[in-house]
Write a protein that holds these residues in place. Structure first.
Motif, PDB file in Angstrom:
ATOM      1  N   SER A  24      65.849  52.413  47.543  1.00  0.00           N
ATOM      2  CA  SER A  24      64.905  53.441  47.096  1.00  0.00           C
ATOM      3  C   SER A  24      65.581  54.806  47.016  1.00  0.00           C
ATOM      4  O   SER A  24      65.310  55.596  46.105  1.00  0.00           O
ATOM      5  CB  SER A  24      63.706  53.514  48.053  1.00  0.00           C
ATOM      6  N   LYS A 117      50.846  56.038  51.887  1.00  0.00           N
ATOM      7  CA  LYS A 117      51.729  55.506  50.847  1.00  0.00           C
ATOM      8  C   LYS A 117      52.026  56.562  49.769  1.00  0.00           C
ATOM      9  O   LYS A 117      53.158  56.697  49.299  1.00  0.00           O
ATOM     10  CB  LYS A 117      51.074  54.283  50.202  1.00  0.00           C
ATOM     11  N   GLU A 121      55.691  58.026  48.581  1.00  0.00           N
ATOM     12  CA  GLU A 121      56.148  57.929  47.188  1.00  0.00           C
ATOM     13  C   GLU A 121      56.506  59.299  46.620  1.00  0.00           C
ATOM     14  O   GLU A 121      57.438  59.429  45.828  1.00  0.00           O
ATOM     15  CB  GLU A 121      55.065  57.268  46.336  1.00  0.00           C
ATOM     16  N   THR A 124      60.126  60.670  47.038  1.00  0.00           N
ATOM     17  CA  THR A 124      61.233  60.197  46.203  1.00  0.00           C
ATOM     18  C   THR A 124      61.724  61.274  45.233  1.00  0.00           C
ATOM     19  O   THR A 124      62.857  61.216  44.765  1.00  0.00           O
ATOM     20  CB  THR A 124      60.812  58.954  45.394  1.00  0.00           C
TER      21      THR A 124
END
Length: 283
Positions: A24, A117, A121, A124
């Motif tokens: 990731s 979550k 995310e 990133t």
């Protein structure tokens, strides 16, 4: 998308998914520095199939373990429904069934991550965060090799051991923190045998990755798939599966030889360079 891009992304997924260098984190940096922030959203089906390819590699490499676990899961369920069978098996739980129970326990901390979550995310897109997380991963790997060799396996590992390794997996959802690096290091810290630490790390990833792949596959179908891109997508998936298989073999080899911490230098290099580049380029 071209065949060359498909092969490259498949190779990157296969390598970074299993080597303790954070897939990731690499994807986030790749998107940031090459102006491909919308790649995952526009090529969602391709991304899902790349993950499916690495899932296949785990199934192939640990096929016998998985078959034993499925059989013992069914036998265990039958035992719960039969008092006589349960009485006969009392105190004689097969190792594969204990492994199933340990993996179930290790999966539980992931449910704590679900409410945040979206926050994970969003991280990133933060190059500084990802770079620092890679540096932290480097320290985890560096010190993991300096731990005393443990002897625990599926016969002797405890529920607490599995729960703490599962917490490491939850932390590994952060971009830049290697899931495999965090879980294998946590296993070694809890006294796992090095071979078992690697095997447990990859087997415990199956429920999480399979569940996420199914959910993402549904979203990808809703977005739509370009039929003309299917051959390229299948090539990328095949590359990720083949490369992933050999990446698993490499991790097992290096962990057994006490060389797992060598990946720390790579994580430090990538994390340091990306941190400086991100500050200079302001990405």
């Amino acid at each position: 998308m071209t065949y060359l891009m498909s092969i490259f992304m498949g190779f990157l997924q296969g390598v970074a998914e299993f080597l303790p260098i954070s897939s990731s984190g690499h994807l986030a940096l790749f998107q940031a520095f090459f102006g491909m922030e919308d790649f995952e959203s526009t090529q969602l089906f391709f991304t899902v199939m790349l993950h499916f390819g690495t899932l296949i590699s785990v199934f192939i490499y640990y096929w016998h373990d998985i078959m034993d676990m499925l059989r013992e899961f069914c036998l265990g369920a039958a035992s719960l429904c039969s008092p006589k069978r349960r009485a006969r098996e009392r105190g004689r739980i097969p190792p594969a069934r204990r492994l199933v129970l340990l993996i179930i326990v290790a999966t539980l901390p992931l449910f704590v991550v679900l409410p945040v979550k979206g926050v994970i995310e969003s991280a990133t897109s933060n190059v500084t965060f990802v770079s620092i997380a890679l540096l932290v991963t480097g320290f985890l790997l560096f010190f993991s090799d300096r731990l005393a060799r443990g002897k625990k396996n599926e016969r002797s590992a405890t529920v607490l051991d599995a729960l703490l390794v599962g917490c490491a997996q939850a932390i590994g959802t952060l971009p830049g923190i290697s899931r495999s690096g965090a879980t294998i290091s946590a296993g070694m810290l809890r006294g796992y045998d090095r071979t078992f630490a690697v095997r447990f790390s990859f087997l415990m990833s199956l429920p999480a990755v399979l569940g996420a792949t199914i959910l993402e596959f549904k979203d990808a179908l809703e977005v739509g798939v370009d039929p003309e891109l299917l051959p390229m997508i299948l090539v990328g998936m095949a590359v990720s599966a083949v490369v992933g298989y050999f990446a698993i073999r490499l991790v097992n080899l290096l962990a057994n030889r006490g060389k797992f911490g060598k990946f720390a230098y790579y994580c430090w290099a990538v994390g340091g360079v990306s941190l400086v580049a991100g500050l200079i380029l302001k990405v």
